[in-house]
Design an enzyme around this catalytic site. Structure first.
Site, short mmCIF file in Angstrom:
data_model
loop_
_atom_site.label_atom_id
_atom_site.label_comp_id
_atom_site.label_asym_id
_atom_site.label_seq_id
_atom_site.Cartn_x
_atom_site.Cartn_y
_atom_site.Cartn_z
N SER A 133 0.84 -1.21 0.00
CA SER A 133 0.00 0.00 0.00
C SER A 133 0.86 1.25 0.00
O SER A 133 1.97 1.27 0.56
CB SER A 133 -0.87 -0.01 1.27
OG SER A 133 -1.30 1.28 1.59
N GLU A 135 0.48 3.49 1.86
CA GLU A 135 0.65 3.88 3.27
C GLU A 135 2.08 3.65 3.74
O GLU A 135 2.49 4.18 4.77
CB GLU A 135 -0.32 3.11 4.16
CG GLU A 135 -1.78 3.49 3.98
CD GLU A 135 -2.15 4.84 4.57
OE1 GLU A 135 -1.60 5.18 5.63
OE2 GLU A 135 -2.96 5.55 3.96
N TYR A 157 -0.97 0.06 10.47
CA TYR A 157 -1.27 -0.55 9.17
C TYR A 157 -0.10 -0.33 8.20
O TYR A 157 0.36 -1.26 7.53
CB TYR A 157 -2.56 0.06 8.61
CG TYR A 157 -2.85 -0.32 7.16
CD1 TYR A 157 -3.48 -1.51 6.86
CD2 TYR A 157 -2.51 0.54 6.12
CE1 TYR A 157 -3.75 -1.86 5.53
CE2 TYR A 157 -2.78 0.21 4.80
CZ TYR A 157 -3.40 -0.99 4.51
OH TYR A 157 -3.66 -1.32 3.20
N LYS A 161 2.36 -3.12 6.46
CA LYS A 161 2.51 -3.26 5.00
C LYS A 161 3.98 -3.11 4.58
O LYS A 161 4.41 -3.74 3.60
CB LYS A 161 1.65 -2.21 4.28
CG LYS A 161 0.15 -2.52 4.27
CD LYS A 161 -0.18 -3.73 3.42
CE LYS A 161 -1.67 -3.94 3.29
NZ LYS A 161 -2.02 -5.21 2.62
P1 NDP Z 1 -10.98 -5.20 2.11
O1 NDP Z 1 -10.90 -4.73 3.51
O2 NDP Z 1 -12.20 -4.92 1.31
O3 NDP Z 1 -10.75 -6.80 2.09
C1 NDP Z 1 -9.89 -7.43 3.00
C2 NDP Z 1 -10.14 -8.91 2.92
O4 NDP Z 1 -9.24 -9.59 3.82
C3 NDP Z 1 -11.55 -9.36 3.32
O5 NDP Z 1 -11.96 -10.38 2.45
C4 NDP Z 1 -11.34 -9.94 4.71
O6 NDP Z 1 -12.28 -10.93 5.05
C5 NDP Z 1 -9.98 -10.57 4.53
N1 NDP Z 1 -9.33 -10.88 5.80
C6 NDP Z 1 -9.21 -10.10 6.89
N2 NDP Z 1 -8.54 -10.77 7.86
C7 NDP Z 1 -8.24 -12.00 7.35
C8 NDP Z 1 -7.58 -13.13 7.86
N3 NDP Z 1 -7.05 -13.14 9.10
N4 NDP Z 1 -7.45 -14.23 7.07
C9 NDP Z 1 -7.97 -14.24 5.83
N5 NDP Z 1 -8.64 -13.20 5.29
C10 NDP Z 1 -8.75 -12.09 6.05
O7 NDP Z 1 -9.68 -4.65 1.36
P2 NDP Z 1 -9.48 -4.27 -0.19
O8 NDP Z 1 -10.12 -5.31 -1.02
O9 NDP Z 1 -9.79 -2.84 -0.39
O10 NDP Z 1 -7.90 -4.39 -0.31
C11 NDP Z 1 -7.26 -5.62 -0.68
C12 NDP Z 1 -5.82 -5.58 -0.19
O11 NDP Z 1 -5.15 -4.48 -0.79
C13 NDP Z 1 -5.67 -5.41 1.31
O12 NDP Z 1 -4.52 -6.13 1.71
C14 NDP Z 1 -5.45 -3.92 1.47
O13 NDP Z 1 -4.74 -3.62 2.65
C15 NDP Z 1 -4.62 -3.64 0.22
N6 NDP Z 1 -4.70 -2.28 -0.29
C16 NDP Z 1 -5.90 -1.72 -0.54
C17 NDP Z 1 -5.97 -0.44 -1.03
C18 NDP Z 1 -7.27 0.20 -1.37
O14 NDP Z 1 -7.29 1.41 -1.60
N7 NDP Z 1 -8.37 -0.55 -1.47
C19 NDP Z 1 -4.74 0.37 -1.27
C20 NDP Z 1 -3.53 -0.37 -1.03
C21 NDP Z 1 -3.51 -1.64 -0.54
P3 NDP Z 1 -13.47 -10.58 6.13
O15 NDP Z 1 -14.36 -9.65 5.41
O16 NDP Z 1 -14.05 -11.92 6.41
O17 NDP Z 1 -12.78 -9.96 7.31
P1 GDP Z 2 -6.80 5.74 3.77
O1 GDP Z 2 -6.08 6.68 2.86
O2 GDP Z 2 -6.48 4.30 3.51
O3 GDP Z 2 -6.67 6.07 5.21
O4 GDP Z 2 -8.34 5.83 3.33
P2 GDP Z 2 -9.61 6.53 4.01
O5 GDP Z 2 -10.69 6.55 2.99
O6 GDP Z 2 -9.95 5.87 5.31
O7 GDP Z 2 -9.14 8.01 4.34
C1 GDP Z 2 -8.68 8.87 3.31
C2 GDP Z 2 -8.48 10.26 3.88
O8 GDP Z 2 -9.76 10.81 4.19
C3 GDP Z 2 -7.65 10.33 5.18
O9 GDP Z 2 -6.73 11.37 5.05
C4 GDP Z 2 -8.68 10.66 6.24
O10 GDP Z 2 -8.15 11.45 7.32
C5 GDP Z 2 -9.67 11.49 5.44
N1 GDP Z 2 -11.00 11.55 6.05
C6 GDP Z 2 -11.68 12.68 6.33
N2 GDP Z 2 -12.85 12.39 6.92
C7 GDP Z 2 -12.92 11.03 7.00
C8 GDP Z 2 -13.92 10.15 7.51
O11 GDP Z 2 -14.96 10.53 8.01
N3 GDP Z 2 -13.65 8.81 7.40
C9 GDP Z 2 -12.48 8.34 6.83
N4 GDP Z 2 -12.29 7.02 6.73
N5 GDP Z 2 -11.51 9.17 6.38
C10 GDP Z 2 -11.74 10.51 6.45
#
Ligand code: NDP
Ligand code: GDP
Length: 333
Positions: A133, A135, A157, A161
């Site tokens: 990520s 992050e 987090y 990562k």
């Molecule tokens: P989600 O939170 O939507 O999905 C996370 C998934 O991980 C869910 O299916 C969850 O299952 C599963 N999970 C959580 N804990 C466990 C565990 N202990 N064992 C097995 N499965 C588990 O994330 P996204 O789809 O948005 O993201 C996918 C990946 O990409 C993640 O690793 C995220 O950190 C990374 N990422 C995402 C970004 C984004 O903007 N979306 C940006 C950069 C990186 P359950 O629902 O059952 O908990």
């Molecule tokens: P992130 O970049 O993975 O932390 O994704 P988020 O969608 O959680 O947050 C993106 C940005 O939106 C961060 O800088 C937060 O501080 C800002 N933000 C502002 N208001 C909110 C809120 O109500 N909820 C979340 N989740 N983020 C917020």
């Protein structure tokens, strides 16, 4: 296991298959003719809603497992015999990682050791994708981040990562595994979790438009993110595993916008003025904020031939329209 690859059988195992990216990736791989297996812990009451929305629920074979449980990973590898392994599982919400630091570090970071060891012991030729990520960059040192930008994560987090990234690099260098790390910037969709700011906004816009909500309370409106569409980003994951050599790639749009900009576009799409509805609530401020990120997808473009297809305006419209449709049908998830 070698025979699965050599006879052209395309099998893929996805952890985190019930999440946003898991659903889009499963859809993409099914469309490419893969046999798709997904590791699922069956935590949620309706864990399959995302796969269902993309019509991918019937095509994915679900295997019970958890990335913190190495025996379940070994069993899943035995059952699926994949050529490609996509590790998307994570506690993925930054804000929650301050409340659940140990869980986050275990699932998002340490568990990648389980995954890589299980693969190495089962069949080290399995191609591996790790969901890293932006992050990891955290307190950014450069205006535009690319693969050479130093890491300075700002949350448990982000730290987890960074560990996952370096472990992936290490298994590539130590064991010669085809292990790639995708450093993905924020990517959103109508399947995004409700806790993330973009989906919080799109649902609120839909509710306000339909007269079911008055105000939207948000934290830092000035934070800037490089937001892309998840459907575009899973294509990059797949492309990384099709290369002769594994590598690490930044996946981003190269454009960023503020939370305020996102609000402006989303409310305007519904014919509303965000300034009448959005209120700042310090309860949503971060303990350590990342003020702005901006990624360069230049390497992905040059080496993978990947570039984003969906503009921010198209993404926002897609999200608001989906939430309007769901609210009208009474099916917001
Ligand atoms: P989600 O939170 O939507 O999905 C996370 C998934 O991980 C869910 O299916 C969850 O299952 C599963 N999970 C959580 N804990 C466990 C565990 N202990 N064992 C097995 N499965 C588990 O994330 P996204 O789809 O948005 O993201 C996918 C990946 O990409 C993640 O690793 C995220 O950190 C990374 N990422 C995402 C970004 C984004 O903007 N979306 C940006 C950069 C990186 P359950 O629902 O059952 O908990
Ligand atoms: P992130 O970049 O993975 O932390 O994704 P988020 O969608 O959680 O947050 C993106 C940005 O939106 C961060 O800088 C937060 O501080 C800002 N933000 C502002 N208001 C909110 C809120 O109500 N909820 C979340 N989740 N983020 C917020």
């Amino acid at each position: 296991m070698e025979k699965n690859r050599s006879n052209g059988g395309k099998r893929a195992l996805i952890t985190g298959v019930t999440g946003q990216d898991g659903a889009y990736l499963a859809r993409l791989l099914l469309d490419k003719g893969y046999q798709v297996y997904g590791l699922a812990a069956r935590r949620g009451s309706d864990a399959l809603w995302r796969l269902r929305e993309l019509g991918a629920d019937a095509g994915v074979t679900l295997l019970t497992g958890d990335v913190t449980d190495v025996s379940s990973l070994l069993r899943a590898l035995e059952q699926s015999q994949p050529a490609e392994f996509y590790n998307l599982a994570a506690q993925s919400f930054v804000d929650k990682s301050w409340d659940l630091p140990s869980v986050t570090v275990q699932v998002t970071g340490m568990a990648v050791t389980n995954v890589l060891e299980a693969i190495r012991c089962t069949d080290p030729k399995i191609r591996f994708y790790q969901a890293t990520s932006s992050e990891v960059f955290g307190r950014v040192q450069a205006g535009v981040q690319d693969e050479s930008t130093p890491f300075h994560p700002r949350s448990p987090y982000g730290v987890a990562k960074a560990f996952a990234h370096w472990l992936t690099v290490n298994y590539r260098e130590s064991h010669g595994m085809h292990a790639s790390s995708g450093i993905l910037f924020n990517h959103e969709s109508p399947l995004r979790g409700l806790e993330f700011v973009t989906r919080k906004i799109s649902v609120a816009v839909a509710r306000i438009k339909l007269g079911r909500q008055d105000k939207l309370r948000l934290g830092n409106l000035d934070a800037r993110r490089d937001w892309g569409f998840a459907g575009d980003y899973v294509e990059a994951m797949w492309l990384m595993l099709q290369q002769d050599a594994a590598d690490d790639y930044v996946i981003a749009t190269g454009r960023n916008a503020s939370v305020r900009d996102f609000c402006r576009i989303a409310f305007a799409h519904a014919g509303l003025d965000y300034e009448k509805y959005v209120e700042v609530d310090p309860a949503f401020f971060r303990r350590a904020e990342i003020d702005a990120v901006l990624g360069s997808p230049a390497k992905a473009k040059a080496k993978l031939g990947w570039s984003p297809k969906t503009s921010l305006e198209e993404l926002v419209a897609m999200m608001v329209d989906a939430d309007l449709r769901r609210l009208e049908k009474g099916t917001v998830s």
